[in-house]
Design a protein around this motif. Structure first.
Motif, short mmCIF file in Angstrom:
data_model
loop_
_atom_site.label_atom_id
_atom_site.label_comp_id
_atom_site.label_asym_id
_atom_site.label_seq_id
_atom_site.Cartn_x
_atom_site.Cartn_y
_atom_site.Cartn_z
N ALA A 133 0.88 -1.19 0.00
CA ALA A 133 0.00 0.00 0.00
C ALA A 133 0.90 1.23 0.00
CB ALA A 133 -0.92 -0.02 1.22
N SER A 136 1.10 6.92 -3.83
CA SER A 136 1.69 7.63 -4.98
C SER A 136 2.69 8.64 -4.47
CB SER A 136 0.62 8.42 -5.73
OG SER A 136 -0.38 7.59 -6.17
N PHE A 160 3.61 18.80 -2.83
CA PHE A 160 2.57 18.88 -1.79
C PHE A 160 1.94 17.49 -1.63
CE2 PHE A 160 -1.83 20.83 -0.73
CZ PHE A 160 -1.56 20.76 0.62
N GLY A 308 -5.04 0.71 -2.68
CA GLY A 308 -4.77 2.15 -2.62
C GLY A 308 -4.29 2.69 -3.96
N LEU A 320 -8.01 9.13 -5.52
CA LEU A 320 -8.92 9.62 -4.48
C LEU A 320 -9.12 8.54 -3.42
CD1 LEU A 320 -11.54 11.19 -6.88
CD2 LEU A 320 -10.01 12.47 -5.38
C1 LIG Z 1 -3.03 17.58 -0.23
C2 LIG Z 1 -3.90 16.43 -0.65
C3 LIG Z 1 -5.28 16.60 -0.68
C4 LIG Z 1 -6.09 15.54 -1.09
N1 LIG Z 1 -7.44 15.73 -1.12
C5 LIG Z 1 -8.24 14.71 -1.47
C6 LIG Z 1 -9.66 14.85 -1.47
O1 LIG Z 1 -10.19 15.93 -1.19
N2 LIG Z 1 -10.43 13.79 -1.78
C7 LIG Z 1 -9.87 12.57 -2.07
O2 LIG Z 1 -10.61 11.62 -2.31
N3 LIG Z 1 -8.53 12.40 -2.10
C8 LIG Z 1 -7.70 13.43 -1.82
N4 LIG Z 1 -6.34 13.26 -1.83
C9 LIG Z 1 -5.80 11.95 -2.24
C10 LIG Z 1 -5.72 10.98 -1.06
O3 LIG Z 1 -4.97 11.52 -0.03
C11 LIG Z 1 -5.10 9.68 -1.54
O4 LIG Z 1 -6.01 9.09 -2.45
C12 LIG Z 1 -4.81 8.70 -0.42
O5 LIG Z 1 -3.92 9.23 0.50
C13 LIG Z 1 -4.21 7.40 -1.00
O6 LIG Z 1 -3.89 6.52 0.03
P1 LIG Z 1 -2.68 5.48 -0.11
O7 LIG Z 1 -2.58 4.79 1.19
O8 LIG Z 1 -2.85 4.69 -1.34
O9 LIG Z 1 -1.42 6.39 -0.31
P2 LIG Z 1 -0.73 7.35 0.79
O10 LIG Z 1 -1.75 7.95 1.68
O11 LIG Z 1 0.19 8.22 0.04
O12 LIG Z 1 0.12 6.33 1.65
C14 LIG Z 1 1.22 5.63 1.17
C15 LIG Z 1 2.24 5.55 2.28
O13 LIG Z 1 3.20 4.59 1.91
C16 LIG Z 1 4.48 5.09 2.24
N5 LIG Z 1 5.47 4.39 1.41
C17 LIG Z 1 5.67 4.50 0.08
N6 LIG Z 1 6.67 3.70 -0.32
C18 LIG Z 1 7.10 3.06 0.80
C19 LIG Z 1 8.12 2.11 1.06
N7 LIG Z 1 8.88 1.63 0.08
N8 LIG Z 1 8.30 1.71 2.32
C20 LIG Z 1 7.54 2.18 3.34
N9 LIG Z 1 6.56 3.06 3.15
C21 LIG Z 1 6.34 3.50 1.90
C22 LIG Z 1 4.37 6.55 1.95
O14 LIG Z 1 5.38 7.28 2.63
C23 LIG Z 1 2.98 6.84 2.48
O15 LIG Z 1 3.03 7.17 3.84
C24 LIG Z 1 -5.51 14.30 -1.46
C25 LIG Z 1 -4.11 14.13 -1.43
C26 LIG Z 1 -3.31 15.19 -1.04
C27 LIG Z 1 -1.81 15.02 -1.03
#
Ligand SMILES: Cc1cc2nc3c(=O)[nH]c(=O)nc-3n(C[C@H](O)[C@H](O)[C@H](O)COP(=O)(O)OP(=O)(O)OC[C@H]3O[C@@H](n4cnc5c(N)ncnc54)[C@H](O)[C@@H]3O)c2cc1C
Ligand code: SF4
Length: 845
Positions: A133, A136, A160, A308, A320
């Motif tokens: 997970a 991006s 950001f 994710g 999203l």
């Molecule tokens: C400023 C901002 C505003 C947003 N607003 C919206 C919104 O209004 N509505 C909406 O639906 N979505 C929004 N999003 C998008 C939403 O945040 C993402 O869709 C969501 O965070 C995705 O979750 P994820 O767990 O897949 O990725 P992330 O939340 O990015 O989590 C991935 C994690 O994995 C870690 N990681 C990566 N590679 C490694 C590795 N090799 N080893 C260990 N850890 C690692 C990263 O450091 C991170 O902490 C926004 C995003 C941002 C940045």
């Protein structure tokens, strides 16, 4: 928590780093890479299903924290939320739930043959099941000069994506004046709005022909641009950034067309890329993202799952959160064997722009894919309204709802649940319409149905909060986190409360606050401000809001304080928008428009000559006669504003602010053969008296010398029309801008003095009673002309003398803001770094 490098052993029939064999484990080992929104939510779901009986859970998170809601970073940058309030799972949560987290440890490789994950720090963990997970990262296009010598971005350049990025931007913004955001997508605009609220001049630089092209069509993009420009953002479209200027720290941008933009802070928000390299290096199939099937499993390895933003499912990647809540539940169901054959079939996505002052909700597709589908659109660009539906087989395939007023919540339900929508498509787009013939309501929704997409909060959770004692929307939101993201779900949260509590659901007192961040209705707030002598926005927060500053409340408070204190008001850099800080109207290209006051639209040859000289000397790019009967010098650079004012020797026309703007006049009885009243003399007197009069919104006045009404006085906030017998009709609450409304007749008076008195009394009453940003026509409709007449003309509430006295106090306190030319209120008030770029100016009035 054992997350020090080297503290872990490698178990499960393999060998530890000590080389010693370790016994076989009873529970399987589940390793999760990524402690972001998807990884942490999945673990929460797993724990909630008793997953700890089956698995020993180990997590790796690159970021040195627990899990926070990434969406809310936009609110942190905008100053609406404190970083500590966006954490979903603090570090203690992991300990309390028996989850071993390697916080701040990046996974460097996956050894599929030995089933071992290795962290960059040297730590290694064996796994039976692996969940990836990794989310991006921000995509950074090739731009010359991005990095400084020795590596790393130049000082002042940011992406950001993380809490650390956000802290870096906030810190740097304290020392910055002009920011550029590269990328006019959802995140770029949220970042830009945040920076604007910090008091910076902000430019959005976008490569495409319109903003948010992924979610909006061209017409919607144009309306959005206008709304953002109205709030002070400068937008540059079809601009490709070639180079970041400056040696160690950023000094500006150079574009492919050769033009430049001076700035000392740059945020790159040009899209995202899935973090899929780890999976690719491990031999898993990766295209745009890590390929998974409906079982969220890699086709190459039955023990490796992914969810994710890092995954590609049925050819799609998501950016999203809504999809990941669903994926987390499905994967937890499968791995705990609660529903071993649960399958993910893809998500319907919608999103709301979290930009204060702009109401934008988009869902699904933005245009019809074939002739068999329908597109229904309604636009009112001058009011910032654009609404569009894409309809397929009688259901909603997509919608763009910009500018509020449409039944967003219901349309969203109809979209998410695939409900048939009524035949009368036009009615669907109007305020108060219902989205479905069958009136989908929260009552029909199952408990598991998600109400808040940003935080993954279900109807059942909100209902439980209501049963647990939450009576108001605010309480329910605080208890469940629902509504704290984009806020689009608040009507549904309220509906769930009402469903559960019936008449016990209480109205939120905050609905009556003048501004959201200070818990008082306007009259009470005004009384307290006066009583305690609060002259600055920060002092109001300190004394009346427990010290908690709220960005959304600042402009409204600043306007109110100015209207109460006049010259004694204490200005603060971040409390007002750029226009109000430099007393000029910012244009698309970052230059300003200067409109001196020309009382009643009457000028002299000498004055015209002086304006012409100044226009030439300061190379105004356009000289324009405005609709308010004055002359606009467009394309003036910020640092030259004081010199322009000085050389003009004329007072400010206040064409940039909320408050009294102009009093338009017709020729009147002095020259016009129809005239029965001296409209020019009265207009000039009014303009002299009320210049600088602050109000919740702009106030445009006009005087006509006879009922032919050449100056359109009946469609002004306040207008007077001369009639036979030397008398005057006074109209209030008219407008012919974004809304056209004929003013209501307030009264008929005999003299010019009475016109001036009643006009002032009405404007004072309006500014005391109206909500911030409420135009006089909305105010008069809300309060009713009968009540307005009783207060202003009949003095039925006994406040007329006080209102008149308040007007007089404001008039006495008036000081021309352009006198700041000789004494800026802070040293950098009028400074920029480099000359601004060329570009077309925009109209100001
Ligand atoms: C400023 C901002 C505003 C947003 N607003 C919206 C919104 O209004 N509505 C909406 O639906 N979505 C929004 N999003 C998008 C939403 O945040 C993402 O869709 C969501 O965070 C995705 O979750 P994820 O767990 O897949 O990725 P992330 O939340 O990015 O989590 C991935 C994690 O994995 C870690 N990681 C990566 N590679 C490694 C590795 N090799 N080893 C260990 N850890 C690692 C990263 O450091 C991170 O902490 C926004 C995003 C941002 C940045
Ligand atoms: S409103 Fe009447 S007085 Fe004024 S210019 Fe027109 S015709 Fe003349």
């Amino acid at each position: 928590m054992s997350d020090e490098p080297g503290s872990a052993v490698v178990e499960g029939g393999t060998t530890g780093r000590s080389g010693q064999a370790v016994p076989k484990r009873e529970r399987e080992r589940l390793v999760v890479i990524g402690n972001g929104m998807a990884g942490a939510r999945f673990v929460e779901e797993l724990v909630a299903r008793g997953g700890r009986n089956r698995f020993e859970i180990v997590m790796f998170g690159d970021e040195p924290y627990g899990n926070y809601n990434r969406i809310l970073l936009s609110n942190v940058l905008a100053g609406i939320q404190d970083p500590k309030d966006i954490f979903i799972n603090p570090l203690s949560w992991y300990e309390d739930n028996g989850v071993r987290l390697h916080a701040g440890v990046r996974v460097a490789s996956i050894d599929r043959r030995s089933k071992i994950v290795r962290g960059a720090s040297g730590v290694a963990e064996a796994y039976d099941k692996l969940v990836i997970a990794t989310g991006s990262r921000a995509f950074v296009p090739r731009i010359e000069g991005l990095e400084r010598e020795g590596g790393g971005y130049k000082s002042g350049v940011f992406v950001f994506r993380t809490l650390d990025d956000c802290s870096g931007i906030l810190e740097h913004a304290k020392r910055s004046r002009r920011a550029a955001v590269i990328g006019g997508g959802l995140l770029g605009l949220e970042a830009a709005r945040g920076l604007l609220g910090l008091g910076l001049e902000v430019h959005v630089v976008h490569l495409m022909k319109h903003l948010m092209e992924v979610q909006l069509d061209a017409a919607g993009g144009a309306v959005l641009r206008r709304a953002l420009e109205d709030m002070g953002l400068a937008v540059h479209l079809e601009k490709s950034t070639r180079e970041i200027l400056g040696d160690e720290r950023v000094e500006g941008l150079r574009f492919e067309d050769g033009s430049e933009l001076a700035c000392d802070l740059v945020v790159i928000s040009a899209g995202i890329r899935p973090n899929a390299e780890l999976a690719r290096d491990a031999g898993l199939t990766v295209e745009r993202g890590i390929v998974v099937g409906d079982d969220l499993c890699s086709p190459d390895d039955p023990d490796i799952h992914a969810l994710g933003e890092c995954v590609q499912h049925r050819g799609r990647t998501y950016g999203l959160v809504a999809p990941l809540w669903e994926q987390a539940q499905i994967l937890a169901d499968r791995l705990t064997e609660r529903r071993p054959d649960a399958a993910y079939a893809g998500s319907k996505i919608s999103t709301k722009l979290k930009v204060m002052g702009v109401d934008l909700l988009v869902m699904g597709e933005q245009r019809a894919a074939s002739d068999a589908e329908e597109e229904v659109a309604y636009a009112e660009p001058s009011r910032g309204i654009y609404r569009k539906l894409v309809i397929r087989d009688g259901t909603l395939a997509g919608a763009i709802l910009l500018g509020g007023g449409a039944p967003g919540g219901r349309l969203l339900q109809a979209f998410e649940r695939g409900l048939k929508i009524p035949e009368d498509r036009a009615a669907l787009l109007s305020a108060g319409a219902h989205a479905g013939a069958g009136e989908p309501s929260v009552g029909d929704m199952p408990d598991e149905a998600q109400v808040c997409n940003c935080n993954g909060v279900s109807k059942g959770q909100i209902a439980a909060a209501a049963r647990g004692g939450c009576r108001t929307l605010r309480q329910a939101c605080a208890a469940t986190r629902a509504g704290s993201g984009c806020g689009a779900c608040k009507p549904q949260v309220q509906a769930v409360l009402e469903l559960v509590l019936g008449s016990d659901a209480a109205e939120d007192p905050s609905a009556h606050y003048y501004v959201p961040g200070v818990p008082y209705a306007k009259p009470e707030l005004v009384r307290l401000i006066k009583e305690r002598g609060l002259r600055s926005v920060s002092s109001v927060f300190r004394e009346l809001a427990g010290g908690q500053e709220d960005l959304a409340s600042k402009p409204g408070l600043a306007s109110l304080l100015k209207s109460i204190w006049g010259r004694e008001y204490e200005d603060e850099r971040d409390a007002r928008f750029i226009n109000d800080r430099v007393h000029a109207n910012i244009q698309r290209d970052g230059t300003f428009s200067v409109i001196p006051r020309i009382y009643g639209g009457v000028t002299t040859p000498a004055q015209l000559r002086k304006i012409a000289d100044v226009a030439e000397r300061y190379e105004a790019r356009m000289v324009k006669i405005t609709g308010g009967q004055r002359i606009d010098l467009l394309g003036i650079e910020k640092e030259r504003l004081p010199d322009v004012w000085r050389d003009l020797g004329m007072p400010s026309g206040h064409a940039y602010t909320k408050g009294f703007r102009t009093c338009k006049t017709c020729v009147g009885s002095e020259f016009c053969r129809y005239g029965v009243g001296d409209s020019t003399a009265l207009g000039i007197a009014i303009e002299r008296r009320f210049q600088g009069f602050e109000a919740p919104h702009k106030l445009k006045l006009a005087i006509a010398g006879c009922p032919r009404n050449c100056s359109e006085a009946t469609t002004k906030d306040v207008g007077a029309v001369a009639i036979e017998g030397g008398r005057w009709e006074i109209y209030v609450g008219g407008g012919a801008g974004s809304r056209v409304r004929k003013g209501d007749l307030l009264c008929v008076v005999d003299t010019q003095e009475e016109v001036i008195r009643y006009a002032g009394r009405f404007m004072q009453y309006y500014r005391e009673q109206a909500r911030y940003m409420e135009r006089s026509y909305d105010f008069v409709e809300r309060v009713g002309i009968e009540r307005v007449r009783r207060v202003i003309v009949d003095d039925a509430e006994g406040v007329a003398a006080r209102l008149d006295a308040e007007v007089q106090a404001s008039v006495d306190a008036y000081a021309d803001p352009w006198s700041e030319a000789d004494s800026p209120i802070h040293p950098s008030q009028f400074t920029t770094l480099l000359p601004p770029p060329s570009g077309a100016p925009a109209q100001a009035e």
